[in-house]
Enzyme design. Structure first.
Site, PDB file in Angstrom:
ATOM      1  N   CYS A  81       0.887  -1.124  -0.068  1.00 14.17           N
ATOM      2  CA  CYS A  81      -0.100   0.152   0.134  1.00 14.17           C
ATOM      3  C   CYS A  81       0.882   1.425  -0.116  1.00 14.17           C
ATOM      4  O   CYS A  81       1.362   1.601  -1.035  1.00 14.17           O
ATOM      5  CB  CYS A  81      -0.959   0.006   1.116  1.00 14.17           C
ATOM      6  SG  CYS A  81      -2.557   1.090   0.830  1.00 14.17           S
ATOM      7  N   HIS A 166      -3.419  -4.853   1.691  1.00 12.65           N
ATOM      8  CA  HIS A 166      -2.776  -5.155   2.951  1.00 12.65           C
ATOM      9  C   HIS A 166      -2.918  -6.531   3.148  1.00 12.65           C
ATOM     10  O   HIS A 166      -3.815  -7.102   3.791  1.00 12.65           O
ATOM     11  CB  HIS A 166      -3.639  -4.254   4.135  1.00 12.65           C
ATOM     12  CG  HIS A 166      -3.513  -2.773   4.073  1.00 12.65           C
ATOM     13  ND1 HIS A 166      -2.520  -2.345   4.993  1.00 12.65           N
ATOM     14  CD2 HIS A 166      -3.839  -1.853   3.230  1.00 12.65           C
ATOM     15  CE1 HIS A 166      -2.548  -1.092   4.728  1.00 12.65           C
ATOM     16  NE2 HIS A 166      -3.409  -0.735   3.765  1.00 12.65           N
ATOM     17  N   GLU A 168      -1.006  -8.150   5.337  1.00 11.73           N
ATOM     18  CA  GLU A 168      -1.208  -8.337   6.819  1.00 11.73           C
ATOM     19  C   GLU A 168      -2.472  -8.488   7.452  1.00 11.73           C
ATOM     20  O   GLU A 168      -2.318  -8.779   8.600  1.00 11.73           O
ATOM     21  CB  GLU A 168       0.066  -7.544   7.503  1.00 11.73           C
ATOM     22  CG  GLU A 168      -0.643  -6.085   7.584  1.00 11.73           C
ATOM     23  CD  GLU A 168      -0.559  -5.312   6.243  1.00 11.73           C
ATOM     24  OE1 GLU A 168      -0.623  -5.688   5.326  1.00 11.73           O
ATOM     25  OE2 GLU A 168      -1.328  -4.269   6.499  1.00 11.73           O
TER      26      GLU A 168
HETATM   27  N1  GLN Z   1      -3.739   6.489   0.958  1.00 11.28           N
HETATM   28  C1  GLN Z   1      -2.257   6.175   1.634  1.00 11.28           C
HETATM   29  C2  GLN Z   1      -1.308   7.021   1.055  1.00 11.28           C
HETATM   30  O1  GLN Z   1      -1.604   7.651  -0.040  1.00 11.28           O
HETATM   31  C3  GLN Z   1      -2.010   4.729   1.462  1.00 11.28           C
HETATM   32  C4  GLN Z   1      -3.315   4.020   2.305  1.00 11.28           C
HETATM   33  C5  GLN Z   1      -2.594   2.572   3.083  1.00 11.28           C
HETATM   34  O2  GLN Z   1      -1.459   2.512   3.097  1.00 11.28           O
HETATM   35  N2  GLN Z   1      -3.484   2.026   3.324  1.00 11.28           N
HETATM   36  O3  GLN Z   1      -0.018   7.029   1.563  1.00 11.28           O
END
Ligand code: GLN
Length: 199
Positions: A81, A166, A168
């Site tokens: 992410c 994610h 995890e």
């Molecule tokens: N929206 C977050 C960002 O731009 C990332 C979201 C996440 O890691 N769950 O950093």
């Protein structure tokens, strides 16, 4: 065999959840906050969170260059992410991709999907997306492992795997297992090289 030491970048975000998965799989997780925490790591996870905050922390701690060096030395890295964003061309520049933050828009801020990832084999991977990015543009070395609506959400470039979701948070450890397998293969070949050197 000693347990592999896997760093988890612990500046912000859900690093504790990654450490718990790694511990459950028999690895020895180490929270990484400063360059010396990177010494001797067999692998590294860059977790989800807020990419802006994580990037500020990387700059503050002087971690950018050591993180790039770790990745280019062939150490296996898993970015998830915000971790995918942090690895892209506009941030650490470890991955030859550009990413779009919060790419799925407001309505789809969070969703779950089952992704068929050939490289992992077996059943589709259950993926939890939270304000996720996608990969907007990529270089020739980047292999797409999975897409949602035609947008790459899991990619691999050499020793680096990065996903927009994610892993995890789902009960499926195959991406963390990939990291550990890769770490074990790498330390075995380092050990062989060491034996050749001594012999
Ligand atoms: N929206 C977050 C960002 O731009 C990332 C979201 C996440 O890691 N769950 O950093």
């Amino acid at each position: 065999m000693t347990a592999p030491t896997i760093g988890v970048l612990a500046l912000q975000g859900d690093f504790e959840a990654h450490a718990a998965v790694l511990r459950r799989l028999g690895a020895d997780p180490r929270e990484v906050r400063t360059p010396t925490d990177l010494d001797g790591l067999d692998g590294l996870v860059i977790p989800g969170g807020e990419s802006t905050t994580i990037t500020l922390g990387i700059e503050r701690e002087g971690l950018a260059e050591p993180l790039r060096a770790l990745a280019s030395a062939g150490t296996p890295v898993l970015g998830t992410c915000a971790g995918l964003i942090v690895l892209d061309r506009d941030h650490l520049g470890v991955l030859d991709v550009t990413t779009r933050r919060n790419a799925f828009g407001r309505q789809l801020a969070s969703f779950e999907a089952d992704l068929a990832i050939d490289a992992l084999g077996g059943a589709p991977l259950h993926a939890v997306f939270i304000r996720a990015p996608w990969v907007e543009d990529r270089g020739a070395e980047v292999e797409v492992l999975a897409e949602v609506d035609g947008h790459p959400v899991a990619i691999r470039q050499g020793n680096v795997v990065a996903v927009a979701f994610h892993p995890e948070l789902a009960e499926d450890d195959r991406l963390h297992e990939w990291l550990l397998d890769r770490a074990a293969a790498r330390s075995a070949s380092t050990a062989r090289a060491e034996i050749r050197r001594v012999a």
